[in-house]
Write an enzyme that holds these catalytic residues in place. Structure first.
Site, PDB file in Angstrom:
ATOM      1  CB  SER A  60     -13.557   3.396  -4.931  1.00 13.68           C
ATOM      2  OG  SER A  60     -12.237   3.413  -5.389  1.00 13.68           O
TER       3      SER A  60
HETATM    4  N1  SAH Z   1      -9.474  -1.508  -3.833  1.00 15.57           N
HETATM    5  C1  SAH Z   1      -9.348  -0.928  -2.516  1.00 15.57           C
HETATM    6  C2  SAH Z   1      -9.053   0.555  -2.538  1.00 15.57           C
HETATM    7  C3  SAH Z   1      -7.752   0.820  -3.105  1.00 15.57           C
HETATM    8  S1  SAH Z   1      -7.023   2.381  -2.816  1.00 15.57           S
HETATM    9  C4  SAH Z   1     -10.521  -1.217  -1.633  1.00 15.57           C
HETATM   10  O1  SAH Z   1     -11.482  -1.861  -2.075  1.00 15.57           O
HETATM   11  O2  SAH Z   1     -10.484  -0.812  -0.479  1.00 15.57           O
HETATM   12  C5  SAH Z   1      -5.574   2.081  -3.768  1.00 15.57           C
HETATM   13  C6  SAH Z   1      -4.573   1.186  -3.103  1.00 15.57           C
HETATM   14  O3  SAH Z   1      -3.556   0.941  -4.051  1.00 15.57           O
HETATM   15  C7  SAH Z   1      -3.903   1.801  -1.880  1.00 15.57           C
HETATM   16  O4  SAH Z   1      -4.085   0.955  -0.784  1.00 15.57           O
HETATM   17  C8  SAH Z   1      -2.439   1.898  -2.303  1.00 15.57           C
HETATM   18  O5  SAH Z   1      -1.529   1.661  -1.238  1.00 15.57           O
HETATM   19  C9  SAH Z   1      -2.352   0.796  -3.342  1.00 15.57           C
HETATM   20  N2  SAH Z   1      -1.240   0.907  -4.300  1.00 15.57           N
HETATM   21  C10 SAH Z   1      -0.719   2.025  -4.877  1.00 15.57           C
HETATM   22  N3  SAH Z   1       0.281   1.675  -5.720  1.00 15.57           N
HETATM   23  C11 SAH Z   1       0.378   0.320  -5.685  1.00 15.57           C
HETATM   24  C12 SAH Z   1       1.227  -0.643  -6.338  1.00 15.57           C
HETATM   25  N4  SAH Z   1       2.179  -0.296  -7.202  1.00 15.57           N
HETATM   26  N5  SAH Z   1       1.042  -1.947  -6.049  1.00 15.57           N
HETATM   27  C13 SAH Z   1       0.097  -2.350  -5.170  1.00 15.57           C
HETATM   28  N6  SAH Z   1      -0.722  -1.506  -4.520  1.00 15.57           N
HETATM   29  C14 SAH Z   1      -0.584  -0.173  -4.783  1.00 15.57           C
END
Ligand code: SAH
Length: 217
Positions: A60
């Site tokens: 983000s």
């Molecule tokens: N917080 C992260 C950015 C996250 S992007 C950072 O600081 O870089 C959102 C992430 O959520 C992605 O990597 C995606 O693979 C993950 N995601 C999506 N659904 C999910 C689930 N059910 N459980 C765990 N991770 C999930």
């Protein structure tokens, strides 16, 4: 070079009103965002924008992360569960916010990204953050109850089993809405028992939360 850019970005986030809490300002000044990016995007580390981190996912924009963290009212010593480890950057900021006496666990469904997050956290000095591979929509019972739960991918609604894993007075922050569009950053506070109060904090845009209580793949 990155230190100066980091200071400038944090200054901007303060000027624009995204960052006001001293402990969060300190965290953003400390955690090196460049250490959580693919080499080709490191030059953009201190531009306030989301960036691609591989496997179709993004980290983000810093201003969005600031909104999430400001609205969660984080305190030293709390235990925090993040859903969506991605690069590990947000988890490192959470680790700074709760301090050494706190606990941070971050879940990621894509194992390559979990490995990326784990490596980034280790090399930047946040090896104490635990990265768990799994469906975060189910939460992480082992560490429950959680003082704070931060969901960094967009959920279809707030009726997640995660709410049951919140401590009394605990807060769950999540983007809720459609794929990439018409999403709202919501914070649910567990008052007592099963009573929940929900506050809306404006529009946002996240990748979808995929899982048993999320969107289908
Ligand atoms: N917080 C992260 C950015 C996250 S992007 C950072 O600081 O870089 C959102 C992430 O959520 C992605 O990597 C995606 O693979 C993950 N995601 C999506 N659904 C999910 C689930 N059910 N459980 C765990 N991770 C999930």
């Amino acid at each position: 070079m990155f230190e100066e850019e980091r200071e400038r970005l944090v200054g901007d986030l303060m000027k624009w009103g995204y960052l006001t809490k001293p402990e969060l300002i300190a965290a953003f000044k400390k955690v090196p965002r460049e250490g959580f990016l693919q080499e080709k995007s490191q030059d953009l580390a201190y531009s306030d924008q989301p960036l691609y981190i591989g496997n179709g996912q993004t980290i983000s924009a810093p201003s969005m992360i600031a909104i999430m963290m400001q609205t969660l009212d984080l305190k030293r010593g709390q235990s925090v569960l993040e859903i969506g480890a991605g690069s590990g950057y947000n988890a490192a900021l959470l680790a700074e916010a709760v301090g050494e006496s706190g606990k941070v666990v971050t879940m990621e469904r894509i194992s390559e990204l979990a490995a990326f997050a784990r490596a980034n956290l280790r090399k930047t000095g946040y090896g104490r953050v635990k990265v768990v591979v799994g469906d975060g929509t189910l939460g992480y019972d082992e560490g429950a109850p959680w003082d704070r739960i931060l969901v960094t991918a967009c959920a279809p609604n707030l009726s997640l089993p995660l709410l049951a894993q919140l401590a009394p007075g605990g807060k769950l922050g999540a983007p809720v809405g459609e794929h990439y569009m018409f999403q709202t950053w919501k914070v649910a506070t567990k008052i007592k028992g099963e009573e929940i109060k929900v506050a809306d904090h404006g529009g946002c845009s996240f990748v979808p939360l995929i899982g048993a209580y999320g969107w289908k793949e």
